[in-house]
Enzyme design. Structure first.
Site, PDB file in Angstrom:
ATOM      1  N   HIS A 198      47.494  -8.315 -84.037  1.00  0.00           N
ATOM      2  CA  HIS A 198      47.770  -8.620 -85.442  1.00  0.00           C
ATOM      3  C   HIS A 198      49.006  -9.507 -85.603  1.00  0.00           C
ATOM      4  O   HIS A 198      49.867  -9.581 -84.722  1.00  0.00           O
ATOM      5  CB  HIS A 198      47.967  -7.325 -86.237  1.00  0.00           C
ATOM      6  CG  HIS A 198      49.173  -6.539 -85.779  1.00  0.00           C
ATOM      7  ND1 HIS A 198      50.456  -6.839 -86.167  1.00  0.00           N
ATOM      8  CD2 HIS A 198      49.259  -5.458 -84.959  1.00  0.00           C
ATOM      9  CE1 HIS A 198      51.301  -5.977 -85.611  1.00  0.00           C
ATOM     10  NE2 HIS A 198      50.603  -5.139 -84.873  1.00  0.00           N
ATOM     11  N   GLU A 218      46.495   1.556 -83.173  1.00  0.00           N
ATOM     12  CA  GLU A 218      47.648   1.661 -82.283  1.00  0.00           C
ATOM     13  C   GLU A 218      47.848   3.107 -81.855  1.00  0.00           C
ATOM     14  O   GLU A 218      47.241   4.037 -82.409  1.00  0.00           O
ATOM     15  CB  GLU A 218      48.890   1.120 -83.015  1.00  0.00           C
ATOM     16  CG  GLU A 218      50.178   1.085 -82.221  1.00  0.00           C
ATOM     17  CD  GLU A 218      50.083   0.270 -80.934  1.00  0.00           C
ATOM     18  OE1 GLU A 218      49.428   0.769 -79.990  1.00  0.00           O
ATOM     19  OE2 GLU A 218      50.661  -0.830 -80.869  1.00  0.00           O
TER      20      GLU A 218
END
Length: 217
Positions: free
Chosen positions: A14, A88
């Site tokens: 990202h 994550e």
């Protein structure tokens, strides 16, 4: 090379967030892209606009999902599929706190993030083995089901490291994990039950923008 038995995964981290910029550990703490992160996402989107994807999978956390949606603007025919499997690492009580505080309060855990091997239990967090299994299982299952296709994964720095470990094995104990920059490009190839790393942390499309690889998770 018979491409019909190969699954290629284009993996993107990202774009930058305020937490990345300010040195805050994110984990599954949900943070948006900052202004620079949006520019980074647009740069990787421009880089990938002529690539052909069969499917797009993204972490369902905003910073990854928004990066994926920006990339997918050039591929309107492809559905963006969010999944918790690409999230994550869940870092429990460490999430949303400055690295400078955590290295003082939890030095053993914080130092263990950098190197191969065991990580001490994280209060309220995900075991490193479970994290690795989550990423490895998703890679294997998705690749096996999509031989002959090219997939886009949009995920996170820590998750990208787990992809690297799954494809290449653990680093030597005296070494440290390679970092993965915001909006970087990596490529993994799956064939006959085996993984191959093709590209890691390519940021050439970001040469005109600011990079941040200090905080990985």
């Amino acid at each position: 090379m018979n491409k019909s038995d190969i699954c290629e995964i284009i993996a993107v981290r990202h774009g930058e967030t305020v937490a990345n910029k300010s040195g805050v550990l994110q984990g599954q703490y949900n943070t948006p892209l900052n202004e620079n992160g949006i520019l980074q996402a647009r740069a990787i989107a421009e880089r990938l606009k002529k690539r052909s994807f069969d499917m797009v999978f993204t972490s369902d956390l905003d910073r990854a999902h928004d990066t994926a949606k920006i990339i997918a603007e050039f591929h309107p025919q492809i559905k963006v599929t969010p999944t918790a499997s690409l999230r994550e690492w869940d870092l429990g009580v460490l999430q949303g706190r400055p690295y400078s505080e955590l290295i003082v309060e939890y030095p053993e855990i914080m130092n263990a993030f950098k190197k191969p091997g065991k990580v001490p239990p994280i209060p309220g967090g995900e075991d490193i083995g479970c994290f690795q299994q989550r990423i490895s299982s998703f890679m294997d299952e998705t690749a096996r089901a999509n031989c002959g296709k090219t997939l886009l994964f949009v995920s996170h720095g820590g998750a990208m490291q787990r992809m690297l470990v799954h494809a290449m094995g653990e680093a030597a104990p005296q070494n440290i994990y390679p970092l993965c920059d915001n909006a970087s490009l990596s490529i993994f190839r799956f064939r006959g039950g085996q993984w191959q790393l093709i590209t890691w942390n390519d940021t050439s499309h970001l040469d005109h923008l600011e990079l941040n690889a200090i905080i990985t998770y």
